[in-house]
Write an enzyme that holds these catalytic residues in place. Structure first.
Site, PDB file in Angstrom:
ATOM      1  N   LEU A  13       0.840  -1.188   0.000  1.00  0.00           N
ATOM      2  CA  LEU A  13       0.000   0.000   0.000  1.00  0.00           C
ATOM      3  C   LEU A  13       0.881   1.246   0.000  1.00  0.00           C
ATOM      4  O   LEU A  13       1.590   1.511   0.969  1.00  0.00           O
ATOM      5  CB  LEU A  13      -0.925  -0.005   1.216  1.00  0.00           C
ATOM      6  CG  LEU A  13      -1.824  -1.241   1.366  1.00  0.00           C
ATOM      7  CD1 LEU A  13      -2.760  -1.081   2.560  1.00  0.00           C
ATOM      8  CD2 LEU A  13      -2.613  -1.514   0.088  1.00  0.00           C
ATOM      9  N   GLY A  32      -0.784   6.783  -0.245  1.00  0.00           N
ATOM     10  CA  GLY A  32      -1.032   7.949   0.590  1.00  0.00           C
ATOM     11  C   GLY A  32       0.047   9.018   0.524  1.00  0.00           C
ATOM     12  O   GLY A  32       1.199   8.753   0.183  1.00  0.00           O
ATOM     13  N   HIS A  57      29.121  26.632   5.023  1.00  0.00           N
ATOM     14  CA  HIS A  57      30.170  27.174   5.890  1.00  0.00           C
ATOM     15  C   HIS A  57      29.659  27.485   7.290  1.00  0.00           C
ATOM     16  O   HIS A  57      28.630  28.106   7.471  1.00  0.00           O
ATOM     17  CB  HIS A  57      30.807  28.475   5.359  1.00  0.00           C
ATOM     18  CG  HIS A  57      30.274  28.998   4.077  1.00  0.00           C
ATOM     19  ND1 HIS A  57      30.988  28.938   2.908  1.00  0.00           N
ATOM     20  CD2 HIS A  57      29.105  29.594   3.761  1.00  0.00           C
ATOM     21  CE1 HIS A  57      30.281  29.490   1.940  1.00  0.00           C
ATOM     22  NE2 HIS A  57      29.149  29.892   2.417  1.00  0.00           N
TER      23      HIS A  57
END
Length: 400
Positions: A6, A9, A311
């Site tokens: 599944l 979603g 940085h």
């Protein structure tokens, strides 16, 4: 035997990370989470898959294709509207025959457990003993049979949870056809399971391991799990003067510049620039095309592709989306002064150390501070010297 996964979603609890990708394609150790599930099932001897797709399905189809790159066969069923797991099961009626394995796509299982579950008689539910069962559907079991199922109760009747892994026969389709809409307006697979439970026919198989990936911070747990067995592989360039301890993977086209210190397990994707003088600590995954630059420290974090942290930055226990840029000196805090559990958008993370979730395309100015538990939406712009905390909506501009 076929395996249905599944994967339709969006995963609303994963926002903002799912704004541009389906939940099952979120990266864990630089691979989509669903790939680990497919590989474990394949290694258990099952090589025919049906993926139920929906939200941003093109990304799943493009990545996996017919499955041949993984040594499996993949077909697809589209759930046009996400109307629940019961509706998702309906969509594969004409694509499976006989017994089949059904798995939620947002978890990690071992091949051994997939094999054991695949050998079980149908119907069967995979269960797992959890330390926090109140967060899941809880089952009661007697003599190897599921006798009760309670959804997310503050006072669960046991510590055994429904792991979202099943073996079914074809009769499951008649059961999901018979259910109505739940209070959430969805067709719930668990409502169909109650018919089995009432008859006493739903067996339980306890899983030896299970990792739920339901919240952004649970990606960090899954990442740590999948990096645990990492083996060193250097496909890029590591300059003289780099120190590496523990297992580290450096992808093709990546350069690790002098003075950088890396403690594994750590995976660095392709075409990255690391350093000079960067510090990358364990359980970190850096996606393709990233720049981790001078005097920057990354610890126990996931950095999606194309992000620049160039940085004097610190990122700890965080999940950073794709295409972000951190101005010089911008840092993410990851520990409360009272050493308490960090909350994010009002939800418990369960972690004493947790930094932030940063969506795709976020741009930070120089010297910004991001507080613990912050969730920053996609395409947010942050002015220099700003404090960022709480839940920030997509597209917000912070500061001047």
């Amino acid at each position: 035997m076929e395996c249905v996964v599944l994967a339709a979603g969006e995963g609303k609890r994963m926002r903002p990370l799912t704004a541009s990708r389906p939940k099952v394609m979120l990266p864990i150790a630089n691979r989509p989470m669903i790939e680990y599930l497919i590989a474990a099932t394949r290694d258990a001897g099952i090589d025919r898959f049906v993926l139920v797709v929906g939200y941003r399905e093109k990304e799943i189809r493009s990545y996996f294709g017919d499955g041949s790159a993984l040594g499996v066969s993949i077909r697809y069923a589209t759930q046009r509207r996400q109307l629940g797991t019961g509706d998702a099961v309906r969509s594969v009626r004409d694509l499976v025959s006989g017994r089949f394995l059904l798995l939620n796509g947002d978890m990690l299982l071992s091949a051994a457990d997939c094999r054991a579950l695949g050998e079980a008689d149908a119907p069967c539910m995979g269960i797992f003993r959890s330390d926090h069962p109140q967060q899941y559907g809880v089952v009661t079991v007697s003599d190897g049979r599921v006798t009760g199922l309670v959804e997310k109760s503050p006072n669960p009747p046991s510590s055994l949870i429904n792991a979202g892994a099943y073996v079914f026969n074809q009769d499951i389709f008649d059961l999901v056809d018979a259910i109505g809409l739940s209070e959430r307006g969805e067709y719930e697979l668990t409502d169909a399971l109650m018919a089995y439970i009432r008859k006493g026919t739903l067996s339980a198989r306890t899983l030896s391991s299970w990792c739920d990936v339901g919240e952004p911070w649970s990606l960090l747990d899954a990442n740590e799990t999948m990096l645990a067995d990492l083996e060193t592989r250097i496909d890029g360039e590591v300059e003289e003067g780099v120190t590496i301890h523990g297992p580290v993977v450096v992808g093709k086209g990546s350069v690790v510049r002098a003075g950088t210190y890396i403690t594994g397990p750590c995976v660095i994707g392709e075409d990255c620039v690391i350093g000079p003088h960067a510090f990358i600590r364990g359980s970190t995954a850096i996606g393709d095309g990233c720049h981790i630059g001078h005097a920057t420290e990354i610890k126990n974090s996931i950095v999606f592709e194309g992000t620049k942290i160039p940085h004097f930055n610190y990122v700890g226990d965080s999940v950073i989306g794709s295409g972000c840029n951190f101005g010089a000196g911008t840092k993410i805090a990851n520990l409360r002064h009272d050493r308490g559990i960090v909350r994010a958008c009002g939800r418990e993370t369960g972690r004493k150390k947790f930094g932030a979730v940063i969506g795709d395309g976020v741009q930070f100015g120089i010297n910004c501070s991001v507080n613990t538990g912050s969730v920053v939406g996609s395409n947010v712009r942050v002015a220099p010297h700003s404090l960022v905390e709480g839940c920030i909506s997509d597209g917000t501009v912070i500061g001047r």
